[in-house]
Scaffold this motif. Structure first.
Motif, PDB file in Angstrom:
ATOM      1  N   ARG A 145       0.803  -1.224   0.000  1.00  0.00           N
ATOM      2  CA  ARG A 145       0.000   0.000   0.000  1.00  0.00           C
ATOM      3  C   ARG A 145       0.837   1.276   0.000  1.00  0.00           C
ATOM      4  N   VAL A 146       1.756   1.365  -0.929  1.00  0.00           N
ATOM      5  CA  VAL A 146       2.518   2.607  -1.093  1.00  0.00           C
ATOM      6  C   VAL A 146       1.657   3.617  -1.846  1.00  0.00           C
ATOM      7  N   PHE A 147       2.100   4.877  -1.860  1.00  0.00           N
ATOM      8  CA  PHE A 147       1.421   5.899  -2.645  1.00  0.00           C
ATOM      9  C   PHE A 147       1.893   5.753  -4.086  1.00  0.00           C
ATOM     10  N   ALA A 148       1.088   5.071  -4.908  1.00  0.00           N
ATOM     11  CA  ALA A 148       1.525   4.631  -6.231  1.00  0.00           C
ATOM     12  C   ALA A 148       1.866   5.779  -7.167  1.00  0.00           C
ATOM     13  N   ALA A 149       1.222   6.928  -7.007  1.00  0.00           N
ATOM     14  CA  ALA A 149       1.437   8.043  -7.922  1.00  0.00           C
ATOM     15  C   ALA A 149       2.620   8.919  -7.529  1.00  0.00           C
ATOM     16  N   LEU A 150       3.205   8.665  -6.366  1.00  0.00           N
ATOM     17  CA  LEU A 150       4.327   9.466  -5.885  1.00  0.00           C
ATOM     18  C   LEU A 150       5.645   8.736  -6.122  1.00  0.00           C
ATOM     19  N   THR A 151       6.737   9.491  -6.127  1.00  0.00           N
ATOM     20  CA  THR A 151       8.060   8.880  -6.258  1.00  0.00           C
ATOM     21  C   THR A 151       8.466   8.226  -4.938  1.00  0.00           C
ATOM     22  N   ILE A 152       9.555   7.474  -4.984  1.00  0.00           N
ATOM     23  CA  ILE A 152      10.097   6.879  -3.761  1.00  0.00           C
ATOM     24  C   ILE A 152      10.416   7.975  -2.749  1.00  0.00           C
ATOM     25  N   ASP A 153      11.084   9.021  -3.217  1.00  0.00           N
ATOM     26  CA  ASP A 153      11.455  10.120  -2.316  1.00  0.00           C
ATOM     27  C   ASP A 153      10.217  10.766  -1.688  1.00  0.00           C
ATOM     28  N   GLU A 154       9.195  10.978  -2.501  1.00  0.00           N
ATOM     29  CA  GLU A 154       7.969  11.615  -1.998  1.00  0.00           C
ATOM     30  C   GLU A 154       7.243  10.700  -1.017  1.00  0.00           C
ATOM     31  N   ASN A 155       7.256   9.392  -1.247  1.00  0.00           N
ATOM     32  CA  ASN A 155       6.677   8.458  -0.288  1.00  0.00           C
ATOM     33  C   ASN A 155       7.378   8.559   1.071  1.00  0.00           C
TER      34      ASN A 155
ATOM     35  N   ASP B 130      18.195   9.101   5.045  1.00  0.00           N
ATOM     36  CA  ASP B 130      19.532   8.555   4.790  1.00  0.00           C
ATOM     37  C   ASP B 130      19.663   7.163   5.417  1.00  0.00           C
ATOM     38  N   ARG B 131      19.055   6.968   6.579  1.00  0.00           N
ATOM     39  CA  ARG B 131      19.100   5.659   7.237  1.00  0.00           C
ATOM     40  C   ARG B 131      18.339   4.627   6.410  1.00  0.00           C
ATOM     41  N   VAL B 132      17.198   5.019   5.863  1.00  0.00           N
ATOM     42  CA  VAL B 132      16.423   4.105   5.019  1.00  0.00           C
ATOM     43  C   VAL B 132      17.215   3.734   3.775  1.00  0.00           C
ATOM     44  N   PHE B 133      17.860   4.708   3.158  1.00  0.00           N
ATOM     45  CA  PHE B 133      18.647   4.435   1.954  1.00  0.00           C
ATOM     46  C   PHE B 133      19.836   3.521   2.264  1.00  0.00           C
ATOM     47  N   ALA B 134      20.394   3.646   3.472  1.00  0.00           N
ATOM     48  CA  ALA B 134      21.495   2.760   3.853  1.00  0.00           C
ATOM     49  C   ALA B 134      21.008   1.322   4.025  1.00  0.00           C
ATOM     50  N   LEU B 135      19.781   1.166   4.538  1.00  0.00           N
ATOM     51  CA  LEU B 135      19.208  -0.168   4.709  1.00  0.00           C
ATOM     52  C   LEU B 135      18.780  -0.766   3.376  1.00  0.00           C
ATOM     53  N   PHE B 136      18.253   0.087   2.491  1.00  0.00           N
ATOM     54  CA  PHE B 136      17.743  -0.361   1.193  1.00  0.00           C
ATOM     55  C   PHE B 136      18.401   0.451   0.081  1.00  0.00           C
ATOM     56  N   PRO B 137      19.629   0.108  -0.316  1.00  0.00           N
ATOM     57  CA  PRO B 137      20.324   0.879  -1.360  1.00  0.00           C
ATOM     58  C   PRO B 137      19.540   0.967  -2.668  1.00  0.00           C
TER      59      PRO B 137
END
Length: 285
Positions: free
Chosen positions: A115-125, A143-150
């Motif tokens: 259930r992500v926001f399908a119309a938004l970008t990853i960054d916007e989500n 930044d922590r999320v990006f480190a966990l999920f490159p």
């Protein structure tokens, strides 16, 4: 180190199973009804220690997701009510609070189906997940999320609706982490995903506990994968806890092996054999 929980595998944990000072979340003798008629949860008590991974296991309709909805304050969306018992978080009753207040207190759920926001970008989500934080806090958590999920960082400008199921699951977890939760509840995080993606997500769950000291409540049908990383497990059937114990003890239990892992003394059982075993088994009654 995660808190050591009781070793009994014969009955549901009582509210005294974990010392209150060590217990982050408790369900105390919870009874839940839908439409004032259908009993979904019957007298369930579950203790989730601070800094550990607790697995809720069981088949479809056992009541696992209902417990998460009660914990998150969204039972009302399906005409569900807590008829009896209480939910305590950090020693306080919270079952009467709304979803927004529960999130502010640190209880965050990643629902089944991503259930992500399908119309938004990853960054916007991710920005939506951190809307209650200051800009500096949101950047730090992103930044922590990006480190966990490159992979999310690599595709940060991609529209979420065009991502694969595994990438959407990563994003759903990442968005939840933007709130910096004390307790993260994951509802069927491996559902419908490829084995390599499941491995990555489970690696992250372990890191959340070991590196960030986050408490995780993990709802799964895949008992083997959940028990591999959990500290303690509860098995639900027909709305009640039928077995609980440390994960290693549950894995060694013959009933769990045959009933949930599909393994018997003669070797791994076929799906047909497992279904037959479930029909004839009487220890749940």
């Amino acid at each position: 180190m995660p808190t050591t929980l009781p070793t009994s595998t014969h009955a549901a944990a009582t509210p005294q199973a974990v010392p209150e000072r060590d217990c982050l979340l408790e369900f105390r003798n919870i009874r839940i009804l839908y439409d004032n008629a259908i009993e979904a949860i019957r007298d369930v008590s579950i203790a989730v220690p601070d800094g550990g991974i607790v697995a809720l296991l069981g088949s479809n309709g056992a009541g696992k997701s209902t417990l998460l909805k009660a914990m998150s304050g969204i039972l009302y969306t399906e005409e569900g009510v807590i008829e009896n018992g209480s939910i305590r978080f950090r020693g306080e009753d919270v079952h009467h609070l709304g979803p927004d207040e529960l999130v502010r207190r640190g209880i965050v759920q990643v629902p089944e189906g991503r259930r992500v926001f399908a119309a938004l970008t990853i960054d916007e989500n991710l920005q939506m997940g951190g809307y209650t934080r200051t800009n500096a806090e949101a950047r730090e958590r992103r930044d922590r999320v990006f480190a966990l999920f490159p992979r999310l960082h690599e595709r940060r400008d991609q529209i979420a609706g065009y991502m694969s199921g595994g990438e959407q699951q990563m994003l759903a977890i990442g968005r939840a982490l933007m709130t910096d939760p004390a307790l993260l509840a994951l509802d069927e995080p491996s559902l419908g995903l490829a084995p390599l993606i499941i491995d990555r997500i489970y690696e992250v769950i372990v890191r959340l506990r070991d590196e960030l000291k986050m408490t995780v409540l993990l709802v799964e049908q895949n008992a083997q994968r959940a028990l591999d990383i959990a500290d303690y497990g509860y098995i639900l059937e027909t709305g009640r806890v039928v077995l609980d114990g440390p994960s290693k003890k549950l894995v060694a239990n013959e009933d769990v092996q045959e009933f949930y892992l599909g393994i018997s003394a003669s070797g791994r059982k076929s799906l047909r054999d497992v279904k037959h075993y479930k029909r004839r088994k009487r220890w749940l009654s």
